[in-house]
Scaffold this motif. Structure first.
Motif, short mmCIF file in Angstrom:
data_model
loop_
_atom_site.label_atom_id
_atom_site.label_comp_id
_atom_site.label_asym_id
_atom_site.label_seq_id
_atom_site.Cartn_x
_atom_site.Cartn_y
_atom_site.Cartn_z
N ALA A 37 53.17 57.83 -104.04
CA ALA A 37 53.62 57.33 -102.74
C ALA A 37 55.10 56.94 -102.82
O ALA A 37 55.64 56.75 -103.92
N THR A 38 55.70 56.83 -101.64
CA THR A 38 57.06 56.31 -101.54
C THR A 38 57.08 55.25 -100.45
O THR A 38 56.18 55.20 -99.60
N LYS B 174 57.79 51.39 -94.46
CA LYS B 174 57.03 52.61 -94.18
C LYS B 174 56.61 53.19 -95.51
O LYS B 174 57.43 53.35 -96.41
N THR B 175 55.33 53.49 -95.62
CA THR B 175 54.79 54.06 -96.85
C THR B 175 54.29 55.46 -96.57
O THR B 175 53.61 55.70 -95.58
N ASN B 176 54.66 56.38 -97.45
CA ASN B 176 54.12 57.74 -97.42
C ASN B 176 53.17 57.88 -98.61
O ASN B 176 53.62 57.80 -99.76
N MET C 295 51.25 60.26 -100.74
CA MET C 295 51.43 61.69 -100.96
C MET C 295 50.27 62.38 -101.67
O MET C 295 50.07 63.58 -101.51
#
Length: 140
Positions: free
Chosen positions: A127-128, A85-87, A89
């Protein structure tokens, strides 16, 4: 697997990744459970506004998590992504991005990792990622 053997094996494996070569991504740091991959911006890696494309960000984060995971696996193992899962930002406005990944928990089969994608100074987080990797057992 001793530390030097693990590092050399991971470097060799990374060198075989055609897609990382296409992106111009470099493995810049590796130790047990921890990896950094750098990617320098070029026009072919941007989206319509000139930012790094989300696909580039996700790809180098995935590879960083995979190689961090591989460093914790038995000698001769291989690694594949199971889920991530990538956030995203903020827009990745930078001359280069760095994906820094570390292992959170390494089990017998699954390895759980986290990554952050930053600018080249590692000051701005773009991103995370949270990722699960699977250990493919050595062939005997």
């Amino acid at each position: 697997m001793n530390n030097n053997s693990m590092i050399e094996s991971s470097k060799e494996s990374f060198g075989k990744q055609g897609f990382m070569k296409t992106l111009g991504a470099e493995l810049i740091h590796i130790e047990e459970g921890f990896v950094k991959i750098k990617c320098t911006k070029n026009e072919g890696l941007t989206q319509q506004h000139g930012f790094f494309h989300a696909g580039v960000i996700t790809s180098i984060a995935d590879s960083a998590c995979g190689y961090a995971a591989l460093t914790t696996m038995p000698e001769g193992s291989d690694v594949l992504s199971v889920e991530f899962k990538t956030n995203l930002m903020r827009p990745a406005i930078s001359d280069a991005i760095i994906a820094t990944a570390n292992v959170i928990k390494s089990g017998k089969t699954l390895v759980f990792c986290e990554a952050k994608i930053t600018d080249e100074k590692e000051e701005k987080i773009f991103a995370t990622m949270q990722a699960t990797m699977i250990s493919l057992k050595p062939k005997e």
